[in-house]
Motif scaffolding. Sequence first.
Motif, PDB file in Angstrom:
ATOM      1  N   TRP A   1       0.842  -1.189   0.000  1.00 16.56           N
ATOM      2  CA  TRP A   1       0.000   0.000   0.000  1.00 16.56           C
ATOM      3  C   TRP A   1       0.887   1.253   0.000  1.00 16.56           C
ATOM      4  CZ3 TRP A   1      -2.089   2.570   4.865  1.00 16.56           C
ATOM      5  CH2 TRP A   1      -3.077   3.524   4.557  1.00 16.56           C
TER       6      TRP A   1
ATOM      7  N   GLN B   1       1.039  -0.646 -10.234  1.00 18.40           N
ATOM      8  CA  GLN B   1      -0.397  -0.808 -10.032  1.00 18.40           C
ATOM      9  C   GLN B   1      -1.133   0.482 -10.380  1.00 18.40           C
ATOM     10  OE1 GLN B   1      -1.852  -3.557  -9.560  1.00 18.40           O
ATOM     11  NE2 GLN B   1      -0.273  -4.920  -8.769  1.00 18.40           N
TER      12      GLN B   1
ATOM     13  N   ARG C   1      -8.068  -5.277  -4.610  1.00 13.95           N
ATOM     14  CA  ARG C   1      -7.470  -6.610  -4.698  1.00 13.95           C
ATOM     15  C   ARG C   1      -7.637  -7.224  -6.089  1.00 13.95           C
ATOM     16  NH1 ARG C   1      -9.038 -10.985  -0.210  1.00 13.95           N
ATOM     17  NH2 ARG C   1     -11.078 -10.773  -1.161  1.00 13.95           N
TER      18      ARG C   1
ATOM     19  N   TRP D   1      -5.269  -5.349  -8.591  1.00 15.08           N
ATOM     20  CA  TRP D   1      -3.858  -5.657  -8.347  1.00 15.08           C
ATOM     21  C   TRP D   1      -3.549  -7.091  -8.768  1.00 15.08           C
ATOM     22  CZ3 TRP D   1      -0.748  -3.424  -3.740  1.00 15.08           C
ATOM     23  CH2 TRP D   1      -0.828  -2.020  -3.756  1.00 15.08           C
ATOM     24  N   SER D   2      -4.468  -8.003  -8.479  1.00 17.42           N
ATOM     25  CA  SER D   2      -4.271  -9.403  -8.840  1.00 17.42           C
ATOM     26  C   SER D   2      -4.265  -9.579 -10.360  1.00 17.42           C
ATOM     27  CB  SER D   2      -5.372 -10.253  -8.201  1.00 17.42           C
ATOM     28  OG  SER D   2      -5.103 -11.616  -8.339  1.00 17.42           O
TER      29      SER D   2
ATOM     30  N   LEU E   1       1.456  -5.194   1.790  1.00 13.24           N
ATOM     31  CA  LEU E   1       0.257  -5.651   1.098  1.00 13.24           C
ATOM     32  C   LEU E   1       0.609  -6.529  -0.103  1.00 13.24           C
ATOM     33  CD1 LEU E   1      -2.848  -5.403   1.236  1.00 13.24           C
ATOM     34  CD2 LEU E   1      -2.657  -3.444  -0.320  1.00 13.24           C
TER      35      LEU E   1
ATOM     36  N   LEU F   1      -1.210  -9.865  -1.536  1.00 14.65           N
ATOM     37  CA  LEU F   1      -1.501 -10.008  -2.964  1.00 14.65           C
ATOM     38  C   LEU F   1      -0.936 -11.321  -3.491  1.00 14.65           C
ATOM     39  CD1 LEU F   1      -2.265  -9.055  -5.851  1.00 14.65           C
ATOM     40  CD2 LEU F   1      -0.081  -7.809  -5.879  1.00 14.65           C
TER      41      LEU F   1
ATOM     42  N   TRP G   1      -3.088 -14.277  -2.408  1.00 11.63           N
ATOM     43  CA  TRP G   1      -4.404 -14.246  -3.068  1.00 11.63           C
ATOM     44  C   TRP G   1      -4.267 -14.628  -4.543  1.00 11.63           C
ATOM     45  CZ3 TRP G   1      -9.247 -14.157  -1.473  1.00 11.63           C
ATOM     46  CH2 TRP G   1     -10.254 -13.915  -2.418  1.00 11.63           C
ATOM     47  N   TRP G   2      -3.304 -14.009  -5.212  1.00 12.08           N
ATOM     48  CA  TRP G   2      -3.073 -14.292  -6.631  1.00 12.08           C
ATOM     49  C   TRP G   2      -2.733 -15.765  -6.838  1.00 12.08           C
ATOM     50  CZ3 TRP G   2       1.543 -15.915  -8.889  1.00 12.08           C
ATOM     51  CH2 TRP G   2       1.527 -15.969 -10.284  1.00 12.08           C
TER      52      TRP G   2
ATOM     53  N   TRP H   1      -9.564  -6.371   1.257  1.00 17.95           N
ATOM     54  CA  TRP H   1      -8.447  -7.317   1.148  1.00 17.95           C
ATOM     55  C   TRP H   1      -8.596  -8.513   2.086  1.00 17.95           C
ATOM     56  CZ3 TRP H   1      -4.228  -7.358  -2.180  1.00 17.95           C
ATOM     57  CH2 TRP H   1      -4.208  -6.291  -3.084  1.00 17.95           C
TER      58      TRP H   1
END
Length: 184
Positions: free
Chosen positions: A12, A35, A43, A46-47, A68, A72, A75-76, A109
Amino acid sequence: MHSCPVFFLPGWQNSGPGHWQTEWEQHLGHVRVEQHDWMHPLRGDWSARLDEVVADTPESVLLVAHGLGCILTAWWAAHSRHAHKVGGALLAAPCDVERLDLAVRIPGWAPIARQRLPFPAVLVASHNDPSCSFERARQLAADWSARLVDGGDCGHINTESWLGDWPQGQALLRQLADEAGSLG
């Protein structure tokens, strides 16, 4: 010299002047994944950007995430069909976006993806990080099957931590690259 691309995933508000990621980018030639909005991160956006960068790279890559960017990465990796292209990830100072104060400042997020990462990872955590307790970082490392490295008392492992070009982090990245067979 790395034989595969190294992509930075700042957190972030991005990594500004004096941050070790910026130092590495300027002196080691690694590439920052830009980004669309560093101040109001989404999210999904960014992903999608990370997925595009990895998909467009013909060879395998190494990821170096901060704050962050660590969240990411997890999550990705849980949602991308390109995660197999990652040879390894260095994760520094993850943000606990499930903590109420951070969830309010960085909405959308949570929850944090908790699956085992499909690539080798090293997570560096500090005992006095205002964004994530050491115990929480230890739990995330276990969930992600990442090797936990105790970063001592160096805050959020950012510019205010006075790490310069963070030699410890560079050594960890070299080690990770060696383990992934990525050093030329």
